[in-house]
Design a protein around this motif. Sequence first.
Motif, PDB file in Angstrom:
ATOM      1  N   ILE A   1     -15.881  61.765  -1.291  1.00 12.00           N
ATOM      2  CA  ILE A   1     -16.990  61.740  -2.244  1.00 12.00           C
ATOM      3  C   ILE A   1     -17.396  60.316  -2.572  1.00 12.00           C
ATOM      4  O   ILE A   1     -18.610  60.005  -2.623  1.00 12.00           O
ATOM      5  CB  ILE A   1     -16.643  62.541  -3.510  1.00 12.00           C
ATOM      6  N   GLU A   2     -16.448  59.418  -2.784  1.00  9.91           N
ATOM      7  CA  GLU A   2     -16.794  58.017  -3.090  1.00  9.91           C
ATOM      8  C   GLU A   2     -17.614  57.399  -1.949  1.00  9.91           C
ATOM      9  O   GLU A   2     -18.603  56.704  -2.202  1.00  9.91           O
ATOM     10  CB  GLU A   2     -15.550  57.198  -3.350  1.00  9.91           C
ATOM     11  N   GLU A   3     -17.193  57.660  -0.706  1.00  8.81           N
ATOM     12  CA  GLU A   3     -17.918  57.085   0.437  1.00  8.81           C
ATOM     13  C   GLU A   3     -19.321  57.660   0.553  1.00  8.81           C
ATOM     14  O   GLU A   3     -20.275  56.920   0.858  1.00  8.81           O
ATOM     15  CB  GLU A   3     -17.116  57.306   1.728  1.00  8.81           C
ATOM     16  N   ILE A   4     -19.475  58.940   0.297  1.00  9.38           N
ATOM     17  CA  ILE A   4     -20.823  59.544   0.350  1.00  9.38           C
ATOM     18  C   ILE A   4     -21.681  59.022  -0.798  1.00  9.38           C
ATOM     19  O   ILE A   4     -22.846  58.672  -0.590  1.00  9.38           O
ATOM     20  CB  ILE A   4     -20.729  61.090   0.351  1.00  9.38           C
TER      21      ILE A   4
ATOM     22  N   LYS B   1     -11.283  70.382  -7.688  1.00  4.62           N
ATOM     23  CA  LYS B   1     -12.052  70.181  -8.921  1.00  4.62           C
ATOM     24  C   LYS B   1     -12.712  68.810  -8.847  1.00  4.62           C
ATOM     25  O   LYS B   1     -12.022  67.793  -8.723  1.00  4.62           O
ATOM     26  CB  LYS B   1     -11.127  70.221 -10.152  1.00  4.62           C
ATOM     27  N   PRO B   2     -14.046  68.766  -8.900  1.00  2.00           N
ATOM     28  CA  PRO B   2     -14.728  67.466  -8.863  1.00  2.00           C
ATOM     29  C   PRO B   2     -14.288  66.579 -10.028  1.00  2.00           C
ATOM     30  O   PRO B   2     -14.141  67.060 -11.155  1.00  2.00           O
ATOM     31  CB  PRO B   2     -16.208  67.834  -8.999  1.00  2.00           C
ATOM     32  N   GLN B   3     -14.062  65.317  -9.738  1.00  2.00           N
ATOM     33  CA  GLN B   3     -13.675  64.370 -10.788  1.00  2.00           C
ATOM     34  C   GLN B   3     -14.891  64.048 -11.642  1.00  2.00           C
ATOM     35  O   GLN B   3     -15.969  63.737 -11.117  1.00  2.00           O
ATOM     36  CB  GLN B   3     -13.104  63.097 -10.171  1.00  2.00           C
ATOM     37  N   GLU B   4     -14.708  64.109 -12.935  1.00  2.00           N
ATOM     38  CA  GLU B   4     -15.811  63.883 -13.878  1.00  2.00           C
ATOM     39  C   GLU B   4     -16.468  62.527 -13.671  1.00  2.00           C
ATOM     40  O   GLU B   4     -17.694  62.414 -13.726  1.00  2.00           O
ATOM     41  CB  GLU B   4     -15.336  64.038 -15.327  1.00  2.00           C
ATOM     42  N   GLU B   5     -15.665  61.486 -13.436  1.00  2.00           N
ATOM     43  CA  GLU B   5     -16.255  60.145 -13.269  1.00  2.00           C
ATOM     44  C   GLU B   5     -17.138  60.068 -12.027  1.00  2.00           C
ATOM     45  O   GLU B   5     -18.156  59.372 -12.019  1.00  2.00           O
ATOM     46  CB  GLU B   5     -15.196  59.043 -13.285  1.00  2.00           C
TER      47      GLU B   5
ATOM     48  N   HIS C   1     -18.395  71.926  -2.840  1.00  2.00           N
ATOM     49  CA  HIS C   1     -18.039  72.155  -4.245  1.00  2.00           C
ATOM     50  C   HIS C   1     -18.460  70.993  -5.140  1.00  2.00           C
ATOM     51  O   HIS C   1     -18.863  71.208  -6.285  1.00  2.00           O
ATOM     52  CB  HIS C   1     -16.544  72.423  -4.393  1.00  2.00           C
ATOM     53  N   PHE C   2     -18.374  69.771  -4.636  1.00  2.00           N
ATOM     54  CA  PHE C   2     -18.758  68.624  -5.459  1.00  2.00           C
ATOM     55  C   PHE C   2     -20.249  68.665  -5.806  1.00  2.00           C
ATOM     56  O   PHE C   2     -20.639  68.447  -6.950  1.00  2.00           O
ATOM     57  CB  PHE C   2     -18.430  67.299  -4.760  1.00  2.00           C
ATOM     58  N   PHE C   3     -21.078  68.931  -4.815  1.00  2.00           N
ATOM     59  CA  PHE C   3     -22.529  68.874  -5.031  1.00  2.00           C
ATOM     60  C   PHE C   3     -23.119  70.174  -5.585  1.00  2.00           C
ATOM     61  O   PHE C   3     -24.281  70.199  -5.976  1.00  2.00           O
ATOM     62  CB  PHE C   3     -23.241  68.467  -3.745  1.00  2.00           C
ATOM     63  N   LYS C   4     -22.307  71.234  -5.637  1.00  2.00           N
ATOM     64  CA  LYS C   4     -22.794  72.526  -6.124  1.00  2.00           C
ATOM     65  C   LYS C   4     -23.358  72.379  -7.543  1.00  2.00           C
ATOM     66  O   LYS C   4     -22.747  71.774  -8.409  1.00  2.00           O
ATOM     67  CB  LYS C   4     -21.658  73.548  -6.126  1.00  2.00           C
ATOM     68  N   GLY C   5     -24.548  72.906  -7.730  1.00  2.00           N
ATOM     69  CA  GLY C   5     -25.192  72.818  -9.039  1.00  2.00           C
ATOM     70  C   GLY C   5     -25.993  71.546  -9.234  1.00  2.00           C
ATOM     71  O   GLY C   5     -26.716  71.407 -10.218  1.00  2.00           O
ATOM     72  N   HIS C   6     -25.885  70.614  -8.294  1.00  2.00           N
ATOM     73  CA  HIS C   6     -26.624  69.351  -8.378  1.00  2.00           C
ATOM     74  C   HIS C   6     -27.592  69.194  -7.215  1.00  2.00           C
ATOM     75  O   HIS C   6     -28.744  68.839  -7.402  1.00  2.00           O
ATOM     76  CB  HIS C   6     -25.652  68.162  -8.405  1.00  2.00           C
ATOM     77  N   ASN C   7     -27.083  69.423  -6.018  1.00  2.00           N
ATOM     78  CA  ASN C   7     -27.877  69.276  -4.804  1.00  2.00           C
ATOM     79  C   ASN C   7     -27.520  70.418  -3.856  1.00  2.00           C
ATOM     80  O   ASN C   7     -26.358  70.790  -3.746  1.00  2.00           O
ATOM     81  CB  ASN C   7     -27.580  67.944  -4.112  1.00  2.00           C
ATOM     82  N   GLU C   8     -28.525  70.936  -3.159  1.00  2.00           N
ATOM     83  CA  GLU C   8     -28.261  72.027  -2.229  1.00  2.00           C
ATOM     84  C   GLU C   8     -27.540  71.504  -0.993  1.00  2.00           C
ATOM     85  O   GLU C   8     -27.893  70.462  -0.442  1.00  2.00           O
ATOM     86  CB  GLU C   8     -29.559  72.725  -1.836  1.00  2.00           C
ATOM     87  N   VAL C   9     -26.526  72.249  -0.596  1.00  2.00           N
ATOM     88  CA  VAL C   9     -25.738  71.915   0.592  1.00  2.00           C
ATOM     89  C   VAL C   9     -25.853  73.078   1.565  1.00  2.00           C
ATOM     90  O   VAL C   9     -25.667  74.233   1.192  1.00  2.00           O
ATOM     91  CB  VAL C   9     -24.250  71.694   0.230  1.00  2.00           C
TER      92      VAL C   9
ATOM     93  N   LEU D   1     -22.787  60.416  -9.591  1.00  2.00           N
ATOM     94  CA  LEU D   1     -23.859  61.183  -8.943  1.00  2.00           C
ATOM     95  C   LEU D   1     -25.066  61.300  -9.867  1.00  2.00           C
ATOM     96  O   LEU D   1     -26.197  61.052  -9.449  1.00  2.00           O
ATOM     97  CB  LEU D   1     -23.356  62.578  -8.545  1.00  2.00           C
ATOM     98  N   LYS D   2     -24.836  61.648 -11.120  1.00  2.00           N
ATOM     99  CA  LYS D   2     -25.935  61.789 -12.073  1.00  2.00           C
ATOM    100  C   LYS D   2     -26.693  60.475 -12.236  1.00  2.00           C
ATOM    101  O   LYS D   2     -27.924  60.463 -12.320  1.00  2.00           O
ATOM    102  CB  LYS D   2     -25.413  62.274 -13.426  1.00  2.00           C
ATOM    103  N   SER D   3     -25.977  59.370 -12.262  1.00  2.00           N
ATOM    104  CA  SER D   3     -26.618  58.059 -12.457  1.00  2.00           C
ATOM    105  C   SER D   3     -27.495  57.659 -11.266  1.00  2.00           C
ATOM    106  O   SER D   3     -28.387  56.836 -11.408  1.00  2.00           O
ATOM    107  CB  SER D   3     -25.563  56.979 -12.702  1.00  2.00           C
TER     108      SER D   3
END
Length: 189
Positions: A182-185, A55-59, A93-101, A64-66
Amino acid sequence: MEQYWNNAISYETYFKDSENKIQELASAISEEEKEQYNYYNLGVTRMARLNKTYKPQEELLEVLKSKNFNGKILIIAEGWCGDASMIVPVVAHFFKGHNEVRINYRDQNDLIDQFLTNGGKSIPIVILLDEDNNVFHRWGPRPQQGIELLNKYKANPEEYTKDQFHNDLQVYYSKNKGQDIIEEILDLI
Protein backbone atom coordinates in the motif's frame (compact mmCIF):
# COMPACT_ATOMS: atom_id res chain seq x y z
CA MET A 1 -8.25 1.01 -21.59
CA GLU A 2 -11.97 1.56 -21.15
CA GLN A 3 -12.71 -1.79 -22.82
CA TYR A 4 -10.42 -3.62 -20.39
CA TRP A 5 -12.04 -1.81 -17.47
CA ASN A 6 -15.54 -2.66 -18.66
CA ASN A 7 -14.66 -6.33 -19.08
CA ALA A 8 -12.92 -6.59 -15.71
CA ILE A 9 -14.48 -8.22 -12.65
CA SER A 10 -14.81 -7.42 -8.97
CA TYR A 11 -12.50 -8.92 -6.36
CA GLU A 12 -15.42 -10.94 -5.02
CA THR A 13 -15.99 -12.52 -8.44
CA TYR A 14 -12.26 -13.15 -8.85
CA PHE A 15 -12.16 -14.95 -5.50
CA LYS A 16 -15.27 -17.01 -6.35
CA ASP A 17 -13.82 -17.89 -9.78
CA SER A 18 -10.66 -19.16 -8.05
CA GLU A 19 -12.73 -21.29 -5.67
CA ASN A 20 -14.65 -22.68 -8.65
CA LYS A 21 -11.40 -23.50 -10.43
CA ILE A 22 -10.39 -25.67 -7.46
CA GLN A 23 -13.64 -27.60 -7.79
CA GLU A 24 -13.05 -27.98 -11.52
CA LEU A 25 -9.52 -29.29 -10.97
CA ALA A 26 -10.38 -31.46 -7.93
CA SER A 27 -10.56 -34.60 -10.05
CA ALA A 28 -7.45 -33.70 -12.01
CA ILE A 29 -5.75 -36.57 -13.77
CA SER A 30 -2.77 -35.07 -15.56
CA GLU A 31 0.28 -33.86 -13.66
CA GLU A 32 -0.22 -30.36 -15.07
CA GLU A 33 -3.81 -30.24 -13.76
CA LYS A 34 -2.69 -31.54 -10.36
CA GLU A 35 -0.06 -28.79 -10.20
CA GLN A 36 -2.67 -26.18 -11.18
CA TYR A 37 -5.00 -27.52 -8.50
CA ASN A 38 -2.26 -27.13 -5.88
CA TYR A 39 -1.50 -23.54 -6.95
CA TYR A 40 -5.17 -22.51 -6.99
CA ASN A 41 -5.80 -24.24 -3.67
CA LEU A 42 -2.88 -22.44 -2.02
CA GLY A 43 -3.95 -19.13 -3.58
CA VAL A 44 -7.52 -19.44 -2.34
CA THR A 45 -6.30 -20.40 1.14
CA ARG A 46 -4.11 -17.29 1.28
CA MET A 47 -6.83 -15.00 -0.09
CA ALA A 48 -9.41 -16.40 2.34
CA ARG A 49 -7.04 -15.74 5.24
CA LEU A 50 -6.44 -12.17 4.09
CA ASN A 51 -10.18 -11.65 3.57
CA LYS A 52 -10.62 -12.40 7.27
CA THR A 53 -7.51 -10.78 8.75
CA TYR A 54 -6.45 -7.80 6.62
CA LYS A 55 -7.30 -4.45 8.19
CA PRO A 56 -6.23 -1.24 6.43
CA GLN A 57 -3.99 0.91 8.61
CA GLU A 58 -5.71 4.15 9.57
CA GLU A 59 -2.62 6.27 8.86
CA LEU A 60 -2.43 4.88 5.32
CA LEU A 61 -6.15 5.55 4.79
CA GLU A 62 -5.47 9.15 5.86
CA VAL A 63 -2.68 9.37 3.28
CA LEU A 64 -5.10 8.12 0.61
CA LYS A 65 -7.70 10.71 1.62
CA SER A 66 -5.10 13.50 1.51
CA LYS A 67 -4.22 12.60 -2.09
CA ASN A 68 -7.79 13.21 -3.36
CA PHE A 69 -7.45 10.26 -5.74
CA ASN A 70 -10.63 9.97 -7.78
CA GLY A 71 -9.36 7.36 -10.18
CA LYS A 72 -9.78 3.61 -10.43
CA ILE A 73 -7.57 0.59 -9.97
CA LEU A 74 -7.31 -2.20 -12.52
CA ILE A 75 -5.30 -5.28 -11.55
CA ILE A 76 -3.96 -7.92 -13.91
CA ALA A 77 -3.82 -11.23 -12.03
CA GLU A 78 -4.59 -14.96 -11.97
CA GLY A 79 -5.83 -17.06 -9.06
CA TRP A 80 -2.90 -19.48 -9.31
CA CYS A 81 -0.24 -16.79 -8.77
CA GLY A 82 1.42 -16.78 -5.35
CA ASP A 83 2.21 -13.06 -5.39
CA ALA A 84 -1.32 -12.22 -6.57
CA SER A 85 -2.83 -14.24 -3.72
CA MET A 86 -1.00 -12.00 -1.23
CA ILE A 87 -1.36 -8.67 -3.07
CA VAL A 88 -4.79 -8.59 -4.75
CA PRO A 89 -6.81 -8.99 -1.51
CA VAL A 90 -4.77 -6.27 0.20
CA VAL A 91 -5.30 -3.79 -2.64
CA ALA A 92 -8.99 -4.68 -2.99
CA HIS A 93 -9.71 -4.33 0.72
CA PHE A 94 -7.61 -1.20 1.21
CA PHE A 95 -9.29 0.78 -1.58
CA LYS A 96 -12.80 -0.60 -0.96
CA GLY A 97 -15.20 2.26 -0.32
CA HIS A 98 -12.74 4.81 -1.71
CA ASN A 99 -11.85 3.75 -5.24
CA GLU A 100 -13.26 1.04 -7.47
CA VAL A 101 -10.99 -1.95 -7.96
CA ARG A 102 -11.46 -4.44 -10.79
CA ILE A 103 -9.45 -7.40 -11.99
CA ASN A 104 -8.56 -8.52 -15.48
CA TYR A 105 -7.26 -12.05 -16.02
CA ARG A 106 -3.78 -12.12 -17.50
CA ASP A 107 -4.43 -15.13 -19.68
CA GLN A 108 -7.79 -14.07 -21.15
CA ASN A 109 -6.70 -11.09 -23.28
CA ASP A 110 -3.69 -9.07 -24.37
CA LEU A 111 -3.70 -6.33 -21.70
CA ILE A 112 -0.59 -7.76 -20.04
CA ASP A 113 1.36 -7.15 -23.27
CA GLN A 114 1.21 -3.41 -22.47
CA PHE A 115 2.63 -3.96 -18.96
CA LEU A 116 5.47 -6.44 -19.32
CA THR A 117 8.11 -6.68 -16.61
CA ASN A 118 11.58 -7.15 -18.09
CA GLY A 119 9.88 -8.64 -21.15
CA GLY A 120 7.83 -11.13 -19.10
CA LYS A 121 4.14 -11.42 -18.21
CA SER A 122 4.72 -11.17 -14.46
CA ILE A 123 1.70 -10.57 -12.26
CA PRO A 124 0.03 -8.98 -10.46
CA ILE A 125 0.20 -5.59 -12.11
CA VAL A 126 -1.74 -2.77 -10.46
CA ILE A 127 -2.73 -0.11 -12.99
CA LEU A 128 -3.76 3.30 -11.69
CA LEU A 129 -6.34 4.95 -13.94
CA ASP A 130 -7.67 8.48 -13.85
CA GLU A 131 -11.39 9.21 -14.07
CA ASP A 132 -11.25 8.97 -17.89
CA ASN A 133 -9.56 5.55 -17.88
CA ASN A 134 -6.14 6.94 -18.78
CA VAL A 135 -3.18 5.10 -17.26
CA PHE A 136 -1.11 7.37 -15.08
CA HIS A 137 0.99 4.75 -13.29
CA ARG A 138 1.58 1.04 -12.80
CA TRP A 139 2.91 -0.99 -9.89
CA GLY A 140 4.02 -4.59 -9.61
CA PRO A 141 4.52 -7.44 -9.77
CA ARG A 142 5.72 -7.36 -6.14
CA PRO A 143 6.96 -4.89 -3.52
CA GLN A 144 10.60 -3.81 -3.45
CA GLN A 145 11.48 -6.31 -0.69
CA GLY A 146 10.05 -9.11 -2.85
CA ILE A 147 12.09 -7.90 -5.83
CA GLU A 148 15.23 -7.96 -3.69
CA LEU A 149 14.53 -11.55 -2.61
CA LEU A 150 13.96 -12.56 -6.24
CA ASN A 151 17.22 -10.89 -7.30
CA LYS A 152 19.04 -12.73 -4.50
CA TYR A 153 17.67 -16.03 -5.81
CA LYS A 154 18.53 -15.23 -9.44
CA ALA A 155 22.07 -14.16 -8.49
CA ASN A 156 22.89 -17.48 -6.83
CA PRO A 157 20.20 -20.19 -7.11
CA GLU A 158 22.59 -22.89 -5.87
CA GLU A 159 23.10 -21.17 -2.49
CA TYR A 160 19.74 -19.42 -2.20
CA THR A 161 17.35 -22.00 -3.59
CA LYS A 162 13.92 -21.51 -5.13
CA ASP A 163 12.34 -23.11 -2.06
CA GLN A 164 14.20 -20.68 0.24
CA PHE A 165 13.13 -17.76 -1.95
CA HIS A 166 9.45 -18.83 -1.89
CA ASN A 167 9.56 -19.41 1.87
CA ASP A 168 11.24 -16.07 2.60
CA LEU A 169 8.82 -14.25 0.30
CA GLN A 170 5.76 -15.72 2.05
CA VAL A 171 7.23 -14.98 5.50
CA TYR A 172 7.82 -11.39 4.37
CA TYR A 173 4.25 -11.03 3.06
CA SER A 174 2.81 -12.47 6.27
CA LYS A 175 4.88 -10.30 8.62
CA ASN A 176 4.51 -7.11 6.57
CA LYS A 177 0.70 -7.42 6.40
CA GLY A 178 0.45 -5.47 3.14
CA GLN A 179 2.01 -2.27 4.47
CA ASP A 180 4.77 -2.05 1.85
CA ILE A 181 2.33 -2.84 -0.96
CA ILE A 182 0.00 0.00 0.00
CA GLU A 183 2.79 2.48 0.81
CA GLU A 184 4.42 1.86 -2.59
CA ILE A 185 1.13 2.29 -4.44
CA LEU A 186 0.25 5.43 -2.47
CA ASP A 187 3.65 6.90 -3.41
CA LEU A 188 2.57 6.65 -7.06
CA ILE A 189 -0.75 8.46 -6.56
